[in-house]
Design an enzyme around this catalytic site. Sequence first.
Site, PDB file in Angstrom:
ATOM      1  N   ASP A   6       2.044  10.165 -12.058  1.00 17.18           N
ATOM      2  CA  ASP A   6       2.830  11.238 -11.442  1.00 17.18           C
ATOM      3  C   ASP A   6       2.281  12.621 -11.794  1.00 17.18           C
ATOM      4  O   ASP A   6       3.033  13.522 -12.209  1.00 17.18           O
ATOM      5  CB  ASP A   6       4.296  11.153 -11.872  1.00 17.18           C
ATOM      6  CG  ASP A   6       4.898   9.782 -11.617  1.00 17.18           C
ATOM      7  OD1 ASP A   6       4.441   9.102 -10.686  1.00 17.18           O
ATOM      8  OD2 ASP A   6       5.815   9.383 -12.360  1.00 17.18           O
ATOM      9  N   GLU A  14       9.804  10.230  -2.327  1.00 20.74           N
ATOM     10  CA  GLU A  14      10.126  10.753  -3.656  1.00 20.74           C
ATOM     11  C   GLU A  14       9.006  11.683  -4.114  1.00 20.74           C
ATOM     12  O   GLU A  14       8.025  11.889  -3.405  1.00 20.74           O
ATOM     13  CB  GLU A  14      10.298   9.606  -4.657  1.00 20.74           C
ATOM     14  CG  GLU A  14       9.094   8.688  -4.743  1.00 20.74           C
ATOM     15  CD  GLU A  14       9.326   7.469  -5.624  1.00 20.74           C
ATOM     16  OE1 GLU A  14       9.956   7.625  -6.682  1.00 20.74           O
ATOM     17  OE2 GLU A  14       8.869   6.383  -5.253  1.00 20.74           O
TER      18      GLU A  14
END
Length: 532
Positions: free
Chosen positions: A14, A188
Amino acid sequence: MKIQNPIISGFHPDPCICRVEDTYYLATSTFEWYPGVEILSSHDLAHWTIVSRPLIDKKHLNLRGIPDSAGIWAPALSYSDGKFWLVYTIAYQIDGNYKDVKNYLTTSSTINGEWSDPIFLNASGFDPSLFHDDDGKKYIINPRWDYRPLPSKTKFSGLVLQEYDLMDRKLISEPVLIHKGSAVGGTEGPHLMKKDGWYYILAAEGGTGRHHSISVSRSKNLFGPYELSPFSPLITAYHYPDNPLQKSGHGNLVQSPTGDWYLVHLCSRYYGSGQFSPLGRETALQEIVWEYGWPRLRHGSNEPQVTVQVPESSETETNGGGTTNNTYETFEKPTLGAEWITLRTPFEEKISLIENPGKLRIHGGDSLTSVFNQSLVARRWQSVNFLAETSLDFNPETYQQLAGLVCYYNTKCWIFLGVSRDEHSGRRVVSITTNDNGTITEPLRGLYGYLNDSEPVFLQMNVQNAKIRCLYGTDGRSFTPLGEWFDGQKLSDQHVSGWAYTGAVVGLTAIDFDTKNSYADFDYFQYKETQK
């Protein structure tokens, strides 16, 4: 110069990048591992150094009791108004329909300076990021989670936007649904940016597995509607099963001082016939060009590339690979090196570097299956070929006291090479315990390595192509193998049951099921990458 992906090896998923003048800064997820968010810096996108751990002294960062792979999710780092802004999620419960999360903001005028007390933002979803608009206004964008178990309901119910007020230090508007994502679903990790009068949303889609990708949408109006890029997905490895950089997705864009554009994103490298990825999700880099107002990978498709061209470096090394991959720690300094991490609670609750100077004292904690008070300090696997070695002073009184080396994924999957005491012979022993998705075994079946109380103990884990061999010795020169080779590929999200977002680590631990008063003194720790 050309560099090889991943640019940061070992589990660093991420990624979120920003640039301040000639320096790039990058933050990644750390999940249940303390001290939470790590920020790395680079001048050339190839060589990275940990420069900040902004949450290390924050009182709210008590992750005790959270499940595996909860904790710190998707930190979003940005720079505006002369300071750094860090937005992040703490996930407390992630099973089933519900996601119990809290989102926070902290700031600092310098990357390695004092970070402000975290400000609570919202709890409507995870993976928020902060957008700085041209008019000085700031907005939080995050997915909104719909927990309701109703027909046709999608858990990812779209991206919502809220204005953040600088004076009141809170969100001041109701959440506005601005984008529902693409048909891929699972939108997301959104990042908003503005270029040439267009607002762009980059978002991770397709889940965290093989379908992972990044979509791009744009609008002339901040609040939409947003149209999907004709080149979407921007990146994915799903259609390229032979590509080394699988699961490519979740990232954002950055522009170099010379005007070039790059994408950072996560990826996983598979090993062996089972296609396991013990190194977890790593950070990679791609070149970006703009066509008809849309970002695209420079080579013209959405397939991630292993080799990437970046500006020439003044560094002596010419390959990417992230932080320093080898460690030789003698524990003579007052703090551990930046590569060390621990589980859920602060270092000082379980270790000491001053009680016996020159040694790392680890106080006996909970079992390796505990989510509360483990005494485990570790560093990431950054290769599937390495040697880990330590020496320890440890005089257990009972088989209920143990200490040693461990290769660990989470509470459900690990291999422990430890020193304990055999109640039948009364002697210290070296044994192996494994956990394979909750099945605990002792593969030596009582055929331990026996030690005299006066002998020093040296332990090794030799990892070759993700296969693990355990060894022990008493002089630091010759080592005796114990048991067979163990399959370290199982230390991966493909094998571990339940939520599994991290990667394999190797480290030192002490366990006390008896008095909780025992401890082990470790003389050194070595992690050395080896040839295949």
